[in-house]
Design a protein around this motif. Structure first.
Motif, short mmCIF file in Angstrom:
data_model
loop_
_atom_site.label_atom_id
_atom_site.label_comp_id
_atom_site.label_asym_id
_atom_site.label_seq_id
_atom_site.Cartn_x
_atom_site.Cartn_y
_atom_site.Cartn_z
N GLY A 54 91.01 50.65 177.40
CA GLY A 54 90.02 49.73 177.95
C GLY A 54 90.40 49.17 179.30
N GLY A 55 91.57 49.54 179.83
CA GLY A 55 92.03 49.04 181.11
C GLY A 55 93.38 48.35 180.97
N PRO A 56 93.95 47.92 182.08
CA PRO A 56 95.27 47.28 182.05
C PRO A 56 95.25 45.96 181.28
CG PRO A 56 94.64 47.84 184.30
CD PRO A 56 93.45 48.06 183.44
N ALA A 62 94.89 45.23 196.81
CA ALA A 62 94.06 46.34 197.27
C ALA A 62 92.95 46.59 196.26
CB ALA A 62 94.90 47.60 197.46
N LYS A 63 91.78 46.97 196.77
CA LYS A 63 90.68 47.28 195.87
C LYS A 63 90.97 48.59 195.16
CE LYS A 63 87.13 44.91 198.45
NZ LYS A 63 85.84 45.02 199.12
N PRO A 64 90.62 48.66 193.87
CA PRO A 64 90.86 49.92 193.15
C PRO A 64 90.04 51.04 193.76
CG PRO A 64 89.72 48.32 191.74
CD PRO A 64 90.01 47.65 193.05
N LEU A 119 90.10 25.89 178.29
CA LEU A 119 91.10 24.91 178.64
C LEU A 119 91.87 25.32 179.87
CD1 LEU A 119 94.25 25.06 176.45
CD2 LEU A 119 92.50 26.78 176.27
N CYS A 120 92.55 24.35 180.45
CA CYS A 120 93.41 24.56 181.61
C CYS A 120 94.76 23.96 181.26
CB CYS A 120 92.81 23.91 182.84
SG CYS A 120 93.78 24.17 184.33
N VAL A 121 95.81 24.77 181.31
CA VAL A 121 97.15 24.29 180.98
C VAL A 121 98.09 24.53 182.15
CG1 VAL A 121 96.91 24.56 178.48
CG2 VAL A 121 97.75 26.46 179.83
N VAL A 122 99.08 23.65 182.26
CA VAL A 122 100.11 23.77 183.29
C VAL A 122 101.44 23.86 182.57
CG1 VAL A 122 101.19 22.67 185.28
CG2 VAL A 122 98.74 22.39 184.89
N GLY A 123 102.20 24.91 182.86
CA GLY A 123 103.49 25.09 182.18
C GLY A 123 104.36 26.07 182.92
N ASN A 124 105.45 26.46 182.25
CA ASN A 124 106.41 27.41 182.83
C ASN A 124 106.39 28.71 182.04
OD1 ASN A 124 107.36 25.63 184.78
ND2 ASN A 124 108.75 24.67 183.32
N VAL A 125 106.58 29.80 182.75
CA VAL A 125 106.62 31.13 182.12
C VAL A 125 107.88 31.21 181.27
CG1 VAL A 125 106.67 33.61 182.53
CG2 VAL A 125 105.37 32.12 184.06
N ALA A 126 107.72 31.50 179.98
CA ALA A 126 108.85 31.53 179.05
C ALA A 126 109.38 32.94 178.80
CB ALA A 126 108.47 30.88 177.73
N THR A 127 108.52 33.95 178.94
CA THR A 127 108.96 35.33 178.71
C THR A 127 108.48 36.22 179.85
OG1 THR A 127 106.97 35.92 177.46
CG2 THR A 127 108.87 35.10 176.19
N ARG A 128 109.17 37.32 180.05
CA ARG A 128 108.80 38.29 181.08
C ARG A 128 107.44 38.90 180.70
NH1 ARG A 128 109.21 43.60 181.23
NH2 ARG A 128 110.38 43.68 179.31
N PRO A 129 106.52 39.00 181.67
CA PRO A 129 105.22 39.61 181.35
C PRO A 129 105.38 41.06 180.90
CG PRO A 129 105.10 38.44 183.43
CD PRO A 129 106.55 38.47 183.03
N VAL A 130 104.63 41.42 179.85
CA VAL A 130 104.61 42.78 179.33
C VAL A 130 103.30 43.41 179.78
CG1 VAL A 130 104.59 44.21 177.25
CG2 VAL A 130 105.99 42.13 177.34
N TYR A 131 103.39 44.48 180.55
CA TYR A 131 102.22 45.16 181.12
C TYR A 131 102.00 46.48 180.39
CZ TYR A 131 99.27 47.53 184.53
OH TYR A 131 98.24 48.22 185.13
N ARG A 132 100.73 46.75 180.03
CA ARG A 132 100.41 48.01 179.37
C ARG A 132 99.09 48.56 179.91
NH1 ARG A 132 102.53 46.04 174.07
NH2 ARG A 132 104.65 46.82 174.12
N GLU A 133 99.05 49.89 180.04
CA GLU A 133 97.79 50.58 180.37
C GLU A 133 97.15 50.98 179.06
OE1 GLU A 133 96.13 51.37 183.12
OE2 GLU A 133 97.55 50.54 184.56
N LEU A 134 95.98 50.43 178.76
CA LEU A 134 95.27 50.72 177.52
C LEU A 134 93.99 51.49 177.84
CD1 LEU A 134 95.65 47.19 175.89
CD2 LEU A 134 97.02 49.24 175.45
N TRP A 143 97.04 36.09 177.66
CA TRP A 143 96.59 37.47 177.79
C TRP A 143 95.77 37.61 179.06
CZ3 TRP A 143 97.97 41.25 174.36
CH2 TRP A 143 98.55 40.82 173.16
N ALA A 144 96.08 38.61 179.87
CA ALA A 144 95.33 38.91 181.09
C ALA A 144 94.86 40.36 181.01
CB ALA A 144 96.21 38.70 182.32
N ASN A 145 93.67 40.61 181.51
CA ASN A 145 93.11 41.96 181.46
C ASN A 145 92.63 42.41 182.83
OD1 ASN A 145 93.27 42.34 178.54
ND2 ASN A 145 91.78 40.68 178.49
N ARG A 146 92.49 43.72 182.96
CA ARG A 146 91.99 44.37 184.17
C ARG A 146 92.83 44.01 185.40
NH1 ARG A 146 88.16 43.14 180.79
NH2 ARG A 146 87.56 41.16 181.69
N GLN A 147 92.17 43.65 186.51
CA GLN A 147 92.89 43.39 187.76
C GLN A 147 93.81 42.18 187.64
OE1 GLN A 147 92.84 45.45 190.46
NE2 GLN A 147 94.49 44.18 191.26
#
Length: 184
Positions: free
Chosen positions: A23-25, A119-121, A6-21, A56-60
């Motif tokens: 399996g990758g970021p 930048a490329k990793p 699906l493709c959704v259009v909306g507004n960001v409701a919470t601050r993104p939480v970033y973690r290094e796991l 949920w976003a992963n890697r780059q």
């Protein structure tokens, strides 16, 4: 194979939480998607029901989300829908709609954005089968030695003559490996 994309259009409701796991970021944030419709009785646009998705976003993509996304920004998110239900002891069962994002971008119908390529990793260096070259300068040929400087000046003078002839040249000046490119 039978995924709901699906493709959704909306507004960001919470601050993104970033973690290094291992399996990758990974990054996650909540996206508020509000339906709008034309109310004929009131003769104006009206907000409908608001759905909240955990994106949920992963890697780059996760790295770029952490650097680019802030609360309140309008986004377009495309990805796979995953609906989870969970019942905890002593609590009411609840459902969560998650989007495993494939692509995320700012909604340019509602503002502007300045794109910057990330930048490329760094790639891991490959082992070298050859022995290391001798990097030390031999005695008597120090980088500030007058003979090296004189050779560099002679090479540069020759390059300037080539520029006068309408040619472009790349010049490598002796021990210091200083490169200069002159284009007419």
């Amino acid at each position: 194979m039978n995924e709901t994309v699906l493709c959704v259009v909306g507004n960001v409701a919470t601050r993104p939480v970033y973690r290094e796991l291992p399996g990758g970021p990974s990054a996650r944030f909540r996206l508020a998607v509000t339906a709008r419709y034309w109310d004929r009785e009131k003769n104006l646009w009206t907000d409908g029901h608001t759905n909240f998705f955990t994106v949920w976003a992963n890697r780059q993509l996760a790295v770029n989300v952490a650097a680019s996304v802030e609360v309140g920004q309008p986004l377009v998110v495309q990805g796979r829908l995953k609906v989870r239900t969970e019942a905890r002891e002593g609590q009411q069962a609840w459902a969560s709609a998650d989007i495993d994002a494939v692509t995320i971008g700012h909604d340019l119908t509602r503002g502007t954005a300045a794109f910057r390529r990330s930048a490329k990793p760094e790639t891991l260096p490959r082992p070298v089968a050859r022995p290391e070259p001798q990097w030390e300068t031999p005695p008597g040929e120090a980088p500030g030695d007058a003979s090296v400087e004189a050779a560099a000046e002679a090479v540069l003078e020759g390059a300037m003559e080539g520029v006068a002839d309408g040619q472009a040249r790349t010049v490598v000046t002796g021990q210091q490996d200083a490169r200069a490119t002159m284009v007419t």
